[in-house]
Enzyme design. Structure first.
Site, mmCIF file in Angstrom:
data_model
loop_
_atom_site.group_PDB
_atom_site.id
_atom_site.type_symbol
_atom_site.label_atom_id
_atom_site.label_comp_id
_atom_site.label_asym_id
_atom_site.label_seq_id
_atom_site.Cartn_x
_atom_site.Cartn_y
_atom_site.Cartn_z
ATOM 1 N N LYS A 143 0.813 -1.217 0.000
ATOM 2 C CA LYS A 143 0.000 0.000 0.000
ATOM 3 C C LYS A 143 0.847 1.267 0.000
ATOM 4 O O LYS A 143 0.454 2.270 -0.591
ATOM 5 C CB LYS A 143 -0.945 0.011 1.201
ATOM 6 C CG LYS A 143 -2.057 -1.007 1.067
ATOM 7 C CD LYS A 143 -3.170 -0.726 2.051
ATOM 8 C CE LYS A 143 -4.304 -1.712 1.838
ATOM 9 N NZ LYS A 143 -5.345 -1.564 2.842
ATOM 10 N N LYS B 212 -7.987 -11.797 -4.659
ATOM 11 C CA LYS B 212 -9.248 -11.874 -3.918
ATOM 12 C C LYS B 212 -10.210 -10.772 -4.363
ATOM 13 O O LYS B 212 -9.790 -9.733 -4.870
ATOM 14 C CB LYS B 212 -8.973 -11.839 -2.403
ATOM 15 C CG LYS B 212 -9.084 -10.483 -1.746
ATOM 16 C CD LYS B 212 -9.114 -10.591 -0.225
ATOM 17 C CE LYS B 212 -9.245 -9.179 0.354
ATOM 18 N NZ LYS B 212 -9.277 -9.106 1.800
ATOM 19 N N LYS C 56 -12.922 -4.989 -1.815
ATOM 20 C CA LYS C 56 -13.837 -3.851 -1.896
ATOM 21 C C LYS C 56 -13.127 -2.554 -2.192
ATOM 22 O O LYS C 56 -13.722 -1.601 -2.651
ATOM 23 C CB LYS C 56 -14.639 -3.713 -0.606
ATOM 24 C CG LYS C 56 -13.819 -3.386 0.648
ATOM 25 C CD LYS C 56 -14.748 -3.334 1.848
ATOM 26 C CE LYS C 56 -14.048 -3.143 3.189
ATOM 27 N NZ LYS C 56 -12.855 -3.929 3.461
#
Ligand code: TRP
Length: 332
Positions: A112, A197, A200
């Protein structure tokens, strides 16, 4: 009685992956006589660029979806992380327990922070310390089990390490937690990129089914799911045929069957996709209906959160107070 804690960050609309991999499993856990806490971890949504109005909206929506999914506020504790000060109080003590090197080794931080840097945003300091706040979420409640996805295992390991270290240095204070992973069939992958995966936070990708997607949208996304090249028919092979395996896993998770056995009933991808689409639409229908009812009564949801925060505070306060004394801080 086992104490369980888990949380979801309000950083995006919840997906079918959140439902099958987390919420539905949590509902099963709250049928057992466990002490379970489920938290909208809103402070964690502030670790990357964010829009305050969106965080507010998503926090409310995630809490509403907790209830719509069937979590019973009389059997478990549902609350908003920022409503219970013990999380941030304890987080500081754990920052004094963890090391800088430990934080920089976290896989999610590396990924990130690289992404934030590439997009020209600064890397927030809270992105580095985020796993410590997560450890505080867990340790503040004497949590024994943390149901999470595979990607969170490293963070739960850190919480274990910090608990053990703190206990050794300052005396027995924290329960040492462990991660519990959902069954394979509950791990939903992206319909367009079946090796990652279904997340969201990556934006509204075409391979992500959201819990509140309209039936027509769900059908379209499922019918466009990538299947694997080659003409092996419908077989269940996660390594060689990840796209088809994911569809079979979703079908199995919705209908309760076994993915390899389900594969035998299909000769083509079209029929499989139609059945998956139907199963997902039917699975989510009651949740969506309940969500619509609850969204019309925001005061009722707020009340659940208020009661939940009170209960959470009562559980966390003595544990966090004990940690303050143990580490050398005087009683006020
Ligand atoms: N980091 C978790 C995630 O991104 C969310 C989370 C925060 C969490 N605190 C937690 C999960 C404590 C379990 C326990 O999914």
């Amino acid at each position: 009685m086992t104490r369980i804690f888990s949380g979801i960050k309000p950083t995006g609309h919840l997906t079918l992956g959140n439902y099958l991999g987390a919420l539905r499993q949590w509902v099963a856990a709250d049928q057992r006589p466990d002490e379970a806490l489920f938290c909208v971890v809103d402070l964690h949504a502030l670790t990357v660029e964010h829009d305050p109005a969106r965080v507010r909206r998503l926090s409310r929506q995630v809490a509403t979806l907790f209830l719509a999914s069937g979590l019973d506020p009389d059997k478990c504790t549902l609350f908003m992380q920022s409503h219970v000060d013990e999380h941030t109080r304890l987080s500081y003590l754990l920052e004094c327990t963890a090391t800088d090197g430990e934080m920089r080794r976290m896989i999610q931080y590396k990924e990130k922070s690289a992404r934030a840097q590439a997009s020209g945003e600064g890397v927030r300091l809270s992105l580095l310390t985020y796993p410590v706040l997560m450890a505080a979420d867990i340790l503040a409640y004497g949590t024994e089990e943390v149901p999470v996805g595979e990607d969170q295992r490293q963070h739960v390991e850190l919480a274990r390490d910090l608990a053990v270290r703190f206990n050794q240095r300052y005396g027995q204070t924290f329960t040492v937690p462990k991660a519990t992973l959902p069954d394979v069939a509950a791990r939903v992958m992206d319909l367009q990129e079946p090796t990652s995966k279904m997340g969201k936070s990556g934006g509204p990708g075409p391979g992500v089914v959201f819990m509140l997607d309209e039936p027509g949208v769900i059908r379209k996304k499922v019918m466009r799911a990538v299947t694997d090249s080659g003409d092996g028919g419908v077989v269940y092979d996660r390594e060689a045929r990840p796209g088809v395996a994911n569809l079979l896993d979703v079908l199995a998770a919705c209908t309760g069957g076994d993915p390899a056995a389900l594969a035998e009933g299909y000769s083509g991808y079209g029929a499989l996709k139609r059945d998956v689409a139907d199963a997902v639409v039917e699975l989510l229908r009651p949740v969506q209906e309940r969500h619509a009812e609850l969204a019309a009564e925001p005061a009722a949801v707020e009340k659940v959160l208020r009661v939940g925060a009170g209960r959470a505070r009562d559980l966390a306060r003595p544990i966090v107070d004990r940690a303050y004394r143990a580490i050398g801080l005087l009683e006020p």
